[in-house]
Each structure stands twice: as structure tokens, then as C-alpha cells.
Design a protein around this motif. Structure first.
Motif, PDB file in Angstrom:
ATOM      1  N   PHE A  67       0.840  -1.201   0.000  1.00  0.00           N
ATOM      2  CA  PHE A  67       0.000   0.000   0.000  1.00  0.00           C
ATOM      3  C   PHE A  67       0.872   1.246   0.000  1.00  0.00           C
ATOM      4  O   PHE A  67       1.843   1.329   0.746  1.00  0.00           O
ATOM      5  CB  PHE A  67      -0.905   0.025   1.239  1.00  0.00           C
ATOM      6  N   GLY A  68       0.512   2.231  -0.818  1.00  0.00           N
ATOM      7  CA  GLY A  68       1.220   3.499  -0.808  1.00  0.00           C
ATOM      8  C   GLY A  68       2.616   3.431  -1.396  1.00  0.00           C
ATOM      9  O   GLY A  68       3.511   4.160  -0.966  1.00  0.00           O
ATOM     10  N   THR A  69       2.824   2.564  -2.384  1.00  0.00           N
ATOM     11  CA  THR A  69       4.143   2.471  -3.008  1.00  0.00           C
ATOM     12  C   THR A  69       4.426   3.734  -3.819  1.00  0.00           C
ATOM     13  O   THR A  69       3.514   4.424  -4.266  1.00  0.00           O
ATOM     14  CB  THR A  69       4.250   1.236  -3.928  1.00  0.00           C
ATOM     15  N   ARG A  70       5.721   4.005  -3.987  1.00  0.00           N
ATOM     16  CA  ARG A  70       6.153   5.202  -4.720  1.00  0.00           C
ATOM     17  C   ARG A  70       5.601   5.191  -6.141  1.00  0.00           C
ATOM     18  O   ARG A  70       5.132   6.193  -6.652  1.00  0.00           O
ATOM     19  CB  ARG A  70       7.682   5.256  -4.739  1.00  0.00           C
ATOM     20  N   LYS A  71       5.691   4.031  -6.803  1.00  0.00           N
ATOM     21  CA  LYS A  71       5.149   3.859  -8.152  1.00  0.00           C
ATOM     22  C   LYS A  71       4.014   2.837  -8.055  1.00  0.00           C
ATOM     23  O   LYS A  71       4.067   1.935  -7.227  1.00  0.00           O
ATOM     24  CB  LYS A  71       6.212   3.281  -9.094  1.00  0.00           C
ATOM     25  N   ALA A  72       3.029   2.979  -8.910  1.00  0.00           N
ATOM     26  CA  ALA A  72       1.963   1.961  -8.953  1.00  0.00           C
ATOM     27  C   ALA A  72       2.553   0.702  -9.579  1.00  0.00           C
ATOM     28  O   ALA A  72       3.043   0.737 -10.704  1.00  0.00           O
ATOM     29  CB  ALA A  72       0.791   2.471  -9.775  1.00  0.00           C
ATOM     30  N   LEU A  73       2.559  -0.377  -8.834  1.00  0.00           N
ATOM     31  CA  LEU A  73       3.134  -1.636  -9.308  1.00  0.00           C
ATOM     32  C   LEU A  73       2.038  -2.686  -9.436  1.00  0.00           C
ATOM     33  O   LEU A  73       1.117  -2.705  -8.619  1.00  0.00           O
ATOM     34  CB  LEU A  73       4.183  -2.142  -8.305  1.00  0.00           C
ATOM     35  N   PRO A  74       2.137  -3.572 -10.434  1.00  0.00           N
ATOM     36  CA  PRO A  74       1.167  -4.666 -10.497  1.00  0.00           C
ATOM     37  C   PRO A  74       1.348  -5.557  -9.269  1.00  0.00           C
ATOM     38  O   PRO A  74       2.478  -5.831  -8.852  1.00  0.00           O
ATOM     39  CB  PRO A  74       1.516  -5.408 -11.791  1.00  0.00           C
ATOM     40  N   VAL A  75       0.241  -5.986  -8.679  1.00  0.00           N
ATOM     41  CA  VAL A  75       0.288  -6.800  -7.466  1.00  0.00           C
ATOM     42  C   VAL A  75      -0.351  -8.160  -7.743  1.00  0.00           C
ATOM     43  O   VAL A  75      -1.430  -8.241  -8.319  1.00  0.00           O
ATOM     44  CB  VAL A  75      -0.445  -6.096  -6.296  1.00  0.00           C
ATOM     45  N   TYR A  76       0.345  -9.201  -7.300  1.00  0.00           N
ATOM     46  CA  TYR A  76      -0.144 -10.573  -7.388  1.00  0.00           C
ATOM     47  C   TYR A  76      -0.196 -11.117  -5.967  1.00  0.00           C
ATOM     48  O   TYR A  76       0.650 -10.795  -5.134  1.00  0.00           O
ATOM     49  CB  TYR A  76       0.770 -11.428  -8.270  1.00  0.00           C
ATOM     50  N   VAL A  77      -1.207 -11.923  -5.689  1.00  0.00           N
ATOM     51  CA  VAL A  77      -1.392 -12.461  -4.343  1.00  0.00           C
ATOM     52  C   VAL A  77      -1.600 -13.962  -4.425  1.00  0.00           C
ATOM     53  O   VAL A  77      -2.356 -14.437  -5.290  1.00  0.00           O
ATOM     54  CB  VAL A  77      -2.562 -11.741  -3.617  1.00  0.00           C
TER      55      VAL A  77
END
Length: 163
Positions: free
Chosen positions: A110-120
Motif C-alpha cells: 500500500f502506498g508504493t512510490r510507483k503503482a506496481l502490479p500486485v499478485y497475491v
């Protein structure tokens, strides 16, 4: 679990509050290279419910985040197949910090500097509650796992290996 004192804001907690997410704060004594075994022991929760935030990159050095159970490893081959791409590898610590804005050991999705794709890892989504880094070493937040999909548009994958 006893209610702990409030800790100062991080980009992750600001993000969660901005989106109206209910979360609990869980500060603990951080140990260098202690990992999720230390945080689960300190918080008195199963290590399976503690979620690691790992910054990886594909063969073109495009960054991504994978969220994994504390007591599991990521199968890089299975993750690459699921994404799909040719290969995936962990980012070097300085590269991960540049992408996420967080220090290693304190990385939150959450709140990363750049929007990154997230996989869970898909089995995380079946847990009633997870404990995930709140943006600082020695600080986890407790949330409902569905928030990961709702807020981060995370895609479920199956790439866990037993530790």
C-alpha cells in the motif's frame, strides 16, 4: 492480543485511511533477518497469516509485487507462468526500495512510490484476517484480505512452495 500504542503515519497507513479501510496496528521489536517467524511470534499469530510483500521483476526488468504467506516461498517458475512472462526474479534491495519507496523489511503493497502490479497467493484470500507490513520495519497492520483485491486490483496466482 493487547492493543498497542499508535505509531506514526507511513505512506501505507495514509493510503489505507484515505480509502476508509479499517485496520489494526501491530508494532513489534524488529530483528534484522528475522522475517515473518519473528513477527508472528511477537504478535502471537500463525506465521501462515503473516503476509510477505516481495518486490520482483520480470525478464524486461519491469517491477511487480507478490504477496506470499510468511511460511511459504514463491516458486519463480510458477509465478512466471501465471503472470505470464518468461522469467521472474527478486529485485536487488536498492532497486526494490527505488520502486516501492520502502526499506527492505518494511515494504508494504500500500502506498508504493510507483503503482506496481500486485499478485497475491490465492490461498491468502481465504484467510479471515491477514497481517501485512504497514510501511515500516517492526510494524504490521491487520486487515481483511479482500482489501488487497479491492484496492490494489491484485490478481490471484498459485505459486506457493513449502518453506
Amino acid at each position: 492480543m493487547a492493543k498497542k500504542e499508535h505509531v506514526s503515519e507511513t505512506p501505507a497507513t495514509q493510503f489505507l485511511r484515505k480509502h476508509g479501510v479499517a485496520f489494526t496496528e501491530h508494532p513489534y521489536e524488529y530483528e534484522e533477518h528475522g522475517g515473518t517467524s519473528v513477527s508472528s511470534r511477537e504478535l502471537g499469530v500463525p506465521e501462515h497469516d503473516v503476509v510477505k510483500t516481495l518486490v520482483m521483476q520480470d525478464e524486461a526488468a519491469r517491477p511487480l509485487v507478490i504477496l506470499m504467506h510468511g511460511d511459504r516461498k514463491v516458486s519463480l517458475k510458477n509465478l512466471a507462468r501465471a503472470i505470464p512472462c518468461k522469467s521472474v526474479e527478486p529485485c536487488k534491495p536498492d532497486v526494490a526500495q527505488r520502486h516501492s519507496g520502502y526499506m527492505i523489511g518494511g515494504t508494504s503493497p500500500f502506498g508504493t512510490r510507483k503503482a506496481l502490479p500486485v499478485y497475491v497467493e490465492e490461498s491468502i484470500l481465504a484467510l479471515p484476517r491477514i497481517y501485512i507490513n504497514g510501511g515500516r520495519r517492526g510494524y504490521l497492520v491487520g486487515i481483511a484480505p479482500g482489501i488487497i483485491v479491492d484496492l490494489l486490483k491484485a490478481k490471484a496466482v498459485s505459486c506457493a512452495l513449502e518453506e
